[in-house]
Scaffold this active site. Structure first.
Site, PDB file in Angstrom:
ATOM      1  NE  ARG A  20      -3.961   0.059   1.594  1.00 34.34           N
ATOM      2  CZ  ARG A  20      -4.947   0.563   2.339  1.00 34.34           C
ATOM      3  NH1 ARG A  20      -5.185   0.086   3.546  1.00 34.34           N
ATOM      4  NH2 ARG A  20      -5.698   1.553   1.892  1.00 34.34           N
ATOM      5  CD  GLN A  51     -12.194   2.444   5.405  1.00 33.03           C
ATOM      6  OE1 GLN A  51     -13.169   2.991   4.890  1.00 33.03           O
ATOM      7  NE2 GLN A  51     -11.104   2.208   4.714  1.00 33.03           N
ATOM      8  CG  ASP A 102      -4.111   7.082   6.174  1.00 28.96           C
ATOM      9  OD1 ASP A 102      -4.110   5.889   6.470  1.00 28.96           O
ATOM     10  OD2 ASP A 102      -5.142   7.782   6.212  1.00 28.96           O
ATOM     11  CG  ASN A 107      -7.499  10.705   7.562  1.00 31.92           C
ATOM     12  OD1 ASN A 107      -6.906   9.711   7.969  1.00 31.92           O
ATOM     13  ND2 ASN A 107      -8.751  10.968   7.906  1.00 31.92           N
ATOM     14  CE  LYS A 108      -9.570   5.331   3.862  1.00 31.39           C
ATOM     15  NZ  LYS A 108      -8.882   4.585   2.762  1.00 31.39           N
TER      16      LYS A 108
HETATM   17  O1  MRU Z   1      -7.499   2.530   3.818  1.00 37.51           O
HETATM   18  P1  MRU Z   1      -7.380   2.331   5.283  1.00 37.51           P
HETATM   19  O2  MRU Z   1      -8.589   1.739   5.925  1.00 37.51           O
HETATM   20  O3  MRU Z   1      -6.106   1.617   5.675  1.00 37.51           O
HETATM   21  O4  MRU Z   1      -7.313   3.811   5.781  1.00 37.51           O
HETATM   22  C1  MRU Z   1      -6.610   4.241   6.822  1.00 37.51           C
HETATM   23  C2  MRU Z   1      -7.451   4.739   7.908  1.00 37.51           C
HETATM   24  O5  MRU Z   1      -7.911   3.971   8.735  1.00 37.51           O
HETATM   25  C3  MRU Z   1      -7.740   6.143   7.976  1.00 37.51           C
HETATM   26  O6  MRU Z   1      -7.436   6.920   6.902  1.00 37.51           O
HETATM   27  C4  MRU Z   1      -7.417   6.739   9.304  1.00 37.51           C
HETATM   28  O7  MRU Z   1      -8.115   7.902   9.419  1.00 37.51           O
HETATM   29  C5  MRU Z   1      -5.944   6.994   9.539  1.00 37.51           C
HETATM   30  S1  MRU Z   1      -5.139   5.642  10.246  1.00 37.51           S
HETATM   31  C6  MRU Z   1      -5.326   5.894  11.970  1.00 37.51           C
END
Ligand code: MRU
Length: 358
Positions: free
Chosen positions: A88, A198, A238, A248-249
């Site tokens: 990833r 999520q 992230d 972030n997401k």
């Molecule tokens: O794609 P994911 O589920 O691995 O995404 C990451 C996350 O869980 C979020 O973006 C989160 O806000 C940051 S990680 C604590």
């Protein structure tokens, strides 16, 4: 964290195996999976059985342990690091953990590497729990400040930045759990977070801890903020650039825009390993993962007790599925780090995490 009265983490060592909670089955089914090989660890990250930046980092560290069992040569170490790094692209904790493991293992003889790898991966996992406890302590006053002027504190969060996304405790949810444990009346608006939903994990874990929460569609946040129903936004991250941009997401940026328009404070919870000191302008420097279009074209759920996936449109339609976005530092009220709350600026970050400045 306890699930059904039993303490769990999201990843842990079980003898000479690694155990994870398989998050692709949640919130319907709580199931533990075992990882015995590097390939299984890489698959768990790639397929999002484990997800969330800190957890991806810790799982990659354990993946290198498993790799050292298979081939502890220099070539084996390099190949394993490459395989894990390719799983990833966005969460920088992955790179951080792999580099830390390599730095620890490279100078050792091959026959000493497996034992050292277990110790280092365990240390990474333990440290993650400590970082999250510190984030909880530093974030708590922000919630107390609101509680001093009104009965109920309403927080909006996006994605999952709870214990499932870290080794334990969570990042964005850490101050919320602590506030709840200390008796504050706290309620969380949980963004659904399409396409991987999520938010359902967030709602599941908050409910498991007894924290009042309400799931909302991703587009509801601005409406709630306009009506004064959100006191502050706390999200995870992230990857955060050295100048404080928050990656972030996907969808986080829109919450930050709405929060700015409505005068709602917007915070990101950031453990040290999530800061990328080599990234300055996050829009330019952080790779955004593009995921498969089926995640948008289909939804998965449960029907009559069975897991099902259903299409929601023409399978041939064009789809784009960026998994993360960047919230520019100017829209971020502050970063709740493990060393304290800092302004989202280069100066703010380097004041507390200065030894890392390139
Ligand atoms: O794609 P994911 O589920 O691995 O995404 C990451 C996350 O869980 C979020 O973006 C989160 O806000 C940051 S990680 C604590």
């Amino acid at each position: 964290v306890k699930v059904g009265g039993v303490p769990y983490r999201s990843v842990w060592r079980e003898g000479d195996r690694v155990a994870i909670v398989d998050q692709t089955l949640l919130p319907f089914e709580f199931s533990v999976a075992r990882l015995d090989t590097l390939g299984q660890a890489a698959e768990a990250i790639r397929s999002m059985r484990v997800r969330g930046a800190p957890l991806i980092g810790a799982t990659a560290a354990y993946g290198l342990v498993l790799a050292m069992r298979e081939d502890a040569s220099d070539a084996g170490l390099s190949a394993a690091a490459r395989e894990l790094l390719a799983t990833r692209p966005t969460a920088v904790n992955l790179r951080w953990a792999v580099e830390r493991m390599r730095a620890r293992l490279s100078p050792l003889r091959a026959d000493a590497r497996e034992a050292a790898a277990w110790a280092e991966a365990d240390a990474i996992a333990e440290e993650d729990v400590d970082l999250n406890r510190a984030i909880a302590r530093h974030g708590l006053p922000l919630l107390r400040e609101v509680a001093a002027r009104k009965q109920r504190v309403n927080v909006l969060t996006h994605c999952n930045a709870g214990w499932l996304a870290a080794v334990d405790g969570g990042t964005a949810l850490a101050p919320i759990y602590l506030a709840h444990d200390q008796g504050l009346d706290i309620h969380v608006w949980v963004d659904e977070t399409r396409p991987r939903n999520q938010g359902l994990l967030t709602a599941w874990e908050l409910a498991g801890h007894g924290v009042p929460n309400t799931l909302v569609a991703d587009n509801a946040g601005g409406h709630l903020m306009q009506r004064g129903e959100v006191d502050l936004v706390i999200v995870g991250a992230d990857r955060v650039s050295a100048r404080g941009d928050v990656c972030n997401k996907i969808g986080t940026y829109l919450k930050a825009l709405a929060a700015r328009d409505c005068g709602v404070p917007f915070y990101a919870a950031v453990p040290g390993p999530t800061i990328d000191w080599n990234a300055d302008d996050a829009l330019r420097d952080i790779p955004i993962e593009q995921r498969d279009g089926t995640e948008v074209r289909e939804v998965s759920g449960r029907l009559d007790g069975r897991r099902v996936r259903v299409g929601i449109g023409d399978p041939a339609m064009a789809v784009s599925n960026p998994a993360f976005d960047v919230t520019p530092a100017r829209l971020v009220t502050g970063l709740i780090t493990d060393r304290g709350v800092v302004p989202a600026t280069a100066e703010g970050l380097s004041a507390l995490h200065g030894e890392n400045v390139a």
